[in-house]
Design a protein around this motif. Structure first.
Motif, PDB file in Angstrom:
ATOM      1  N   ILE A  83      -4.237  -7.517   4.279  1.00 12.22           N
ATOM      2  CA  ILE A  83      -4.406  -7.413   2.828  1.00 12.22           C
ATOM      3  C   ILE A  83      -4.431  -5.945   2.408  1.00 12.22           C
ATOM      4  O   ILE A  83      -3.903  -5.578   1.362  1.00 12.22           O
ATOM      5  N   TYR A  84      -5.041  -5.111   3.258  1.00 10.71           N
ATOM      6  CA  TYR A  84      -5.077  -3.674   3.008  1.00 10.71           C
ATOM      7  C   TYR A  84      -4.288  -2.950   4.094  1.00 10.71           C
ATOM      8  O   TYR A  84      -3.974  -3.521   5.145  1.00 10.71           O
ATOM      9  N   PHE A  85      -3.969  -1.689   3.822  1.00 11.47           N
ATOM     10  CA  PHE A  85      -3.042  -0.942   4.688  1.00 11.47           C
ATOM     11  C   PHE A  85      -3.515   0.495   4.798  1.00 11.47           C
ATOM     12  O   PHE A  85      -3.810   1.146   3.785  1.00 11.47           O
ATOM     13  N   LYS A  86      -3.592   0.985   6.027  1.00  8.29           N
ATOM     14  CA  LYS A  86      -3.959   2.388   6.235  1.00  8.29           C
ATOM     15  C   LYS A  86      -3.151   2.982   7.368  1.00  8.29           C
ATOM     16  O   LYS A  86      -2.994   2.372   8.428  1.00  8.29           O
ATOM     17  N   PHE A 175      -4.823   1.537   0.678  1.00 11.61           N
ATOM     18  CA  PHE A 175      -4.166   0.787  -0.393  1.00 11.61           C
ATOM     19  C   PHE A 175      -4.149  -0.710  -0.082  1.00 11.61           C
ATOM     20  O   PHE A 175      -4.081  -1.116   1.088  1.00 11.61           O
ATOM     21  N   ARG A 176      -4.165  -1.510  -1.135  1.00 12.65           N
ATOM     22  CA  ARG A 176      -3.807  -2.911  -0.965  1.00 12.65           C
ATOM     23  C   ARG A 176      -2.321  -2.960  -0.641  1.00 12.65           C
ATOM     24  O   ARG A 176      -1.504  -2.291  -1.304  1.00 12.65           O
ATOM     25  N   THR A 177      -1.962  -3.705   0.366  1.00 10.60           N
ATOM     26  CA  THR A 177      -0.593  -3.690   0.889  1.00 10.60           C
ATOM     27  C   THR A 177       0.426  -4.036  -0.185  1.00 10.60           C
ATOM     28  O   THR A 177       1.497  -3.414  -0.272  1.00 10.60           O
ATOM     29  N   GLU A 178       0.105  -5.011  -1.031  1.00 14.11           N
ATOM     30  CA  GLU A 178       1.054  -5.426  -2.060  1.00 14.11           C
ATOM     31  C   GLU A 178       1.297  -4.324  -3.089  1.00 14.11           C
ATOM     32  O   GLU A 178       2.385  -4.266  -3.685  1.00 14.11           O
ATOM     33  N   ILE A 179       0.332  -3.460  -3.306  1.00 16.22           N
ATOM     34  CA  ILE A 179       0.517  -2.340  -4.221  1.00 16.22           C
ATOM     35  C   ILE A 179       1.587  -1.398  -3.669  1.00 16.22           C
ATOM     36  O   ILE A 179       2.475  -0.923  -4.398  1.00 16.22           O
ATOM     37  N   GLY A 184       7.468   0.396  -4.259  1.00 17.81           N
ATOM     38  CA  GLY A 184       8.767   0.730  -3.680  1.00 17.81           C
ATOM     39  C   GLY A 184       8.775   2.012  -2.871  1.00 17.81           C
ATOM     40  O   GLY A 184       9.842   2.557  -2.589  1.00 17.81           O
ATOM     41  N   VAL A 185       7.599   2.494  -2.471  1.00 15.50           N
ATOM     42  CA  VAL A 185       7.546   3.747  -1.733  1.00 15.50           C
ATOM     43  C   VAL A 185       8.286   3.605  -0.400  1.00 15.50           C
ATOM     44  O   VAL A 185       8.079   2.660   0.356  1.00 15.50           O
ATOM     45  N   LYS A 186       9.181   4.540  -0.153  1.00 12.53           N
ATOM     46  CA  LYS A 186       9.914   4.585   1.110  1.00 12.53           C
ATOM     47  C   LYS A 186      10.064   6.045   1.495  1.00 12.53           C
ATOM     48  O   LYS A 186      10.581   6.857   0.720  1.00 12.53           O
ATOM     49  N   LEU A 187       9.596   6.375   2.676  1.00 16.38           N
ATOM     50  CA  LEU A 187       9.534   7.764   3.095  1.00 16.38           C
ATOM     51  C   LEU A 187      10.825   8.183   3.791  1.00 16.38           C
ATOM     52  O   LEU A 187      11.418   7.400   4.547  1.00 16.38           O
ATOM     53  N   PRO A 188      11.274   9.413   3.548  1.00 18.43           N
ATOM     54  CA  PRO A 188      12.507   9.885   4.193  1.00 18.43           C
ATOM     55  C   PRO A 188      12.323  10.031   5.703  1.00 18.43           C
ATOM     56  O   PRO A 188      11.227  10.370   6.170  1.00 18.43           O
ATOM     57  N   PRO A 202       2.571   5.614  -5.202  1.00 17.25           N
ATOM     58  CA  PRO A 202       2.015   4.296  -5.578  1.00 17.25           C
ATOM     59  C   PRO A 202       0.911   4.345  -6.632  1.00 17.25           C
ATOM     60  O   PRO A 202       0.524   3.295  -7.150  1.00 17.25           O
ATOM     61  N   LEU A 203       0.403   5.512  -6.986  1.00 24.21           N
ATOM     62  CA  LEU A 203      -0.792   5.589  -7.830  1.00 24.21           C
ATOM     63  C   LEU A 203      -0.659   4.877  -9.183  1.00 24.21           C
ATOM     64  O   LEU A 203      -1.613   4.232  -9.633  1.00 24.21           O
TER      65      LEU A 203
END
Length: 346
Positions: A83-86, A175-179, A184-188, A202-203
């Motif tokens: 549910i959450y992501f770190k 963060f909550r994973t769904e947030i 749409g954050v995608k890191l290079p 995501p803020l």
């Protein structure tokens, strides 16, 4: 469903990954730990596999070709079931007691949500972190107690003023994973310093925050090959510029300002700090190419978003790092050195 997913991107991490993973195991069975082996050439994959065999209900291992830290985070987010992501870097670790307190809160919120689906739970947990100079046996703590009310669900309109030394980094965020997925954050790939994108983009999707005044994350400082080592940052200036450019373009702050003016103000200051760091590194390189790169970055911003350009250049810290001439360069670098001694960020 797991309450939280920890993602540990690993590249040639055999010397220190055990400390990191062992610290995450204190989260218990409600946690999922995804170890992403990013094409390591040492014993990282074997160590990861040993953990998977020993803790099959908690640990998953993903082996992939080398794509850099951001690539590891991207894959971890795609596969996360919590549910959450770190994200926890493989040379860092979490404090046991702080982690147990965090997990207690997460379990309670998840239980409340399960009983009543209309119940509001945090989109973002914020905890303190520590710059841990382990070899020097010194530390510098970053807390947010002046800017956030403790252990109360709040909104952006409730936040106080964040000092330049205490902006929200990946280290302080859960963060909550769904947030994250909604943003749409995608890191290079093949790029360092991408944690700034992760901490920033995501803020605007976060509606409810929850601050715990606990020193959760230990950010290890001291390895010569560490990405925040100054010489390495200078050699990777192209990657710093790439991150800066993505941050300048990934969020429309004028739109954010209409909905959440306090959040927009915070995000402007964050961009100012990132722009300042990039300017300072280019000034340190002190070459004609670096001067052209700095001018190009400002010109591209002016073309992209004139309002943001004017704000960063004339009404923020980043403008002070863009003073002309050798005297301006000397003043800027001297100011950076003072901040470096005070905050010990690398």
């Amino acid at each position: 469903m797991k309450k939280i997913t920890f993602v540990v991107p690993c590249y040639n991490s055999e010397d220190y990954m055990n400390r990191c993973i062992d610290s995450l195991l204190y989260a218990g069975d409600d946690a999922e730990i995804i170890i992403v082996n990013d094409g390591s050439k040492d014993k990282t994959p074997e160590i990861a596999e040993d953990y998977r065999i020993k803790y099959p209900h908690i640990i998953r291992v993903i082996n992939k070709e080398n794509g850099g830290h951001g690539s590891g985070v991207n894959v971890g987010l795609e596969q996360a079931s919590g549910i959450y992501f770190k994200v926890v870097d493989s040379d860092d670790w979490l404090d046991q007691q702080a982690l147990e307190r965090l997990m207690f809160k997460i379990r309670n919120f998840c239980l409340m949500k399960q009983r009543d689906n209309t119940c509001v739970i945090p989109d973002l947990f914020i905890c303190n972190y520590v710059y841990d100079h382990l070899y020097e046996e010194t530390r510098h703590d970053i807390s947010y107690k002046n800017a956030l009310e403790e252990e109360k669900i709040c909104k952006w309109e409730d936040i106080g003023y964040f000092k330049p030394s205490q902006y929200l980094l990946m280290h302080s965020q859960i963060f909550r994973t769904e947030i994250l997925r909604e943003s749409g954050v995608k890191l290079p790939e093949h790029t360092f310093y991408v944690d700034n994108i992760f901490a920033y983009q995501p803020l605007p999707y976060v509606k409810h925050l929850y601050y715990m005044n606990i020193d959760l994350y230990h950010y290890f400082i001291g390895r010569e090959d560490q990405s925040v080592n100054e010489d390495i940052m200078l050699n990777r200036i192209d990657q710093q510029i790439r991150v800066t450019e993505q941050m300048l373009s990934c969020v429309n702050l004028q739109v954010v300002k209409k909905k959440e003016p306090k959040l927009a103000s915070y995000m402007y200051r964050y961009l100012s700090i990132i722009m300042s760091i990039t300017n300072i590194l280019l000034l340190m390189i002190n070459s004609e190419e670096a001067r052209l790169q700095k001018n190009k970055l400002w010109s591209e911003l002016k073309e992209l978003d004139r309002s943001l350009y004017l704000k960063l250049k004339y009404a923020s810290m980043s403008g002070l790092t863009n003073m002309p001439g050798s005297l301006g360069r000397k003043i800027t670098i001297s100011g950076y050195r003072v901040a470096q001694k005070i905050y010990k960020f690398n």
